[in-house]
Design an enzyme around this catalytic site. Sequence first.
Site, PDB file in Angstrom:
ATOM      1  N   GLU A 428       0.784  -1.237   0.000  1.00 56.67           N
ATOM      2  CA  GLU A 428       0.000   0.000   0.000  1.00 56.67           C
ATOM      3  C   GLU A 428       0.814   1.285   0.000  1.00 56.67           C
ATOM      4  OE1 GLU A 428      -2.908  -0.321   3.137  1.00 56.67           O
ATOM      5  OE2 GLU A 428      -4.111  -1.770   2.027  1.00 56.67           O
ATOM      6  N   ASP A 429       2.100   1.228  -0.318  1.00 57.49           N
ATOM      7  CA  ASP A 429       2.885   2.459  -0.324  1.00 57.49           C
ATOM      8  C   ASP A 429       2.468   3.390  -1.459  1.00 57.49           C
ATOM      9  OD1 ASP A 429       4.181   1.461   1.843  1.00 57.49           O
ATOM     10  OD2 ASP A 429       6.202   1.777   1.079  1.00 57.49           O
TER      11      ASP A 429
END
Length: 845
Positions: A428-429
């Site tokens: 999820e970066d």
Amino acid sequence: MSDFHSLASTALKDAWVFSQVPSEHLSDVERQWHPCSIPTSVHVELKKLGVIPDLYKDLNEWKVQWIQEADWTFKTEFNVDKSRLNSKHLDLLFAGLDTYCTITLNGHDIATVENMFVSHRIDVKNLVKESGNRLELHFKSPWHQARQAEESNGGPMPLWNGASNRLYSRKAQYGWGWDWGPVMMTVGPWKDIQLETYDARLEDIRIETTLTGENYRIASLQAKVTVSTDPDDRYHVDLALKDADGGVIRSTENHPAAQSLHWNLQDEVEAWFPRGYGNQTLYSLDVQLKDKHGTILDRQSKRVAFRSAKIIQEPLEGQDGTSFVFEINGIRIFCGGSNWIPADSFLTDIQPERYRAWVDLLVTGNQNMLRVWGGGVYEAEELYNACDERGILVWQDFMFGCGLQEAEQAVIRLRDHPSVVIFAGNNEDYALAESIGVMDYNDNSGDYMKSKFPARHIYEILLPEVVNRLSTIFYHRSSPYGGKDSGDKTVGDIHQWNVWHGTQEPWSNWDKLAGRFVSEFGMQGYPDRQTVDQWSDDKTQLFPQSRISVNHNKADGFERRLELYLMENFRHGFDMPSYIYYTQMIQAECLAAAYRLWRRNFKGRGKEYTSGALVWQINDCWPCVSWAIADYYLRPKPAFFTIARELEKYTVGIVRKSAKTFANKISSALFEIKEEIEIWGCNSTLQPVDATIELVTFNLETDHRDKHVFEVQLQSNASTEIWSGTVPGQAARTDDSQIAEPIIVQARLYLSNKKDTVVARASSWPEPYKYLRFPNPGLRITVDNEQVRISCKKPVKGLVLDVEGEECSWSDQALDLFPGDEQIVHAKGLNNRAVTYRYVGDHDI
């Protein structure tokens, strides 16, 4: 030749002591030394000593936050046999130190480390003596070290979950607190420490296997050995490829260590397949390193399997974007599975058999993929070994951003596992970068260090180079990652959190929320009642709104969100048994609908519109309320069973929708409402099958019944549309005051070669369930040792069985029952005891 040439290893496991260090943060400490063995952590040892309470009970989590802000020392003494001191090399191996540690040997600092994911090999030959060697590990407070790093780098950065300073620490991120886990920042030697002596050793064995040909029957193996010291041409290796019984398939002796070995094995070996598609055939490659005199200096055995693994991303028929489908040995597979978080807040408490029990649970639940999430750790070998042996594919995240050494060690360690089929750069970066406006997808320059999102250098430059250089495993730059952004439902994978988080959609909208591969989605549900009972010894606190119950659910806004879905769907009470049951039913209904609707989208080659669904999550790291479908103690929730039914080899599905048609464009009062259903079947085998679908209905108010029969062929490895139309017996309505008849629809699937056995079932009830008046179903339950027979006179929704006393292992739960369709549940450990039960509506308020 004397024996000291050969590699010898000694585990430095016992005779350790540890102590808190007086420091500027916590100075009033009386120094006491306590015995321990390693691997371990401070929390674990202090609990054993009775210094701290059970951290999973009551509010005890908050009583031990001082541990992470203290410094700690572990020390031991060891001796070395005099003959081993004559070896050319004497190394200390630290498999894992958590996290900020200075290593001292005989008064000399030999290393300072700050990454719990990295192992360290340190040459100590010039420092070690025959007796009285003193080894000390000085651990600094992870909280303060990370805070200092944060302050020196400009202060807090945006993040989801946990304390902001976690972003500056190469430590398991979940320990800083997550929306399902407590704040437990462990400290200590969390992996083994070894003393090794040797003249030369096998530093690396790179094995690559291929499987090619029309039916993937032609195999080859290539091996490259790297020797730790001196030119490789001084050494030779013996290699033997062996089957599971130790039989030698191919071997060679005195092969020059400096030269690669290549074997064309043709059809001498069998392929490895995911569960459900073939055998999990495993081999070993035994390697012996020898010097010019023939002395064996080192030996290793490496796991070997033969399989082809690809991710197919190609245009789709009739829809935008591309597929994201895993193809193993030429077979395109719908991946139905789960996300994995660390199975404990204290990793050293996890015994090897517990990893296997979790993987066995996946198999019981008909799952075929496990995603090792990027906020935990590169998991224990026992987990990957169990996945290899049970045919569970592994999606492996890197642990968020990481450095070169960490990435190389992770790839080298995991590349030989046939189960590992993808590396993803992070969790999820990219989604976070989008949310704060620093992600520029138009910038494809490759020069990202001066951009607003410099981590792209890690995910798009560093990690793909490492993965491609050291393995043949597919690399995906992030999870999720797609086309125009991380939420693109037409390319790559998505995390679909618009049920529960986001727009908080009803679960009937899962079909609209589909992506090419959904690698995260979920719904919360309470754990088993016995798990809840273990939260506290004060039973007056075991109600849903108590401080203790609230502390055992770490999700922000969970009360509002749970109640939203509860109020929209069920009548329920606030006593703990009711709350447990109805939150479990929300989870069971919601998640089953997701798998059902998304598996429908796997429609055959070129039409793999959704190719995978990985629920968040299979497990918990402590006893709590979360999205897990089995709790900390491996007790499955009802959702586990509803998902398992949707991942059977053969399934049938029903969806019901109201269709409102207006008489003309100008009137809002003249319309017709029809209740419509669609029916389909799924077949994950590689052969089409002839089947019979019985569609039966039951009116809860009038007891009226209908029956329709369809003869169909379910196409192989795909879904097949069967029928659509209005709900039998349901008249059209012409105004919104007219109430639809409460007609329950059930579909039963029979195979044509076995027409007396129901292979799969699906039922459709008018929703929301809160509007239904549930009549007495005339439920009949008969127990015969470990077999429970269940029948009814009127439909039953969500039957959950239980028993007092010793737990049972149930074969099924959360059952929908229909008159004339007896179901049998097996209960290991029941032993003729009376069964208790609950179903939707049996305690209506």
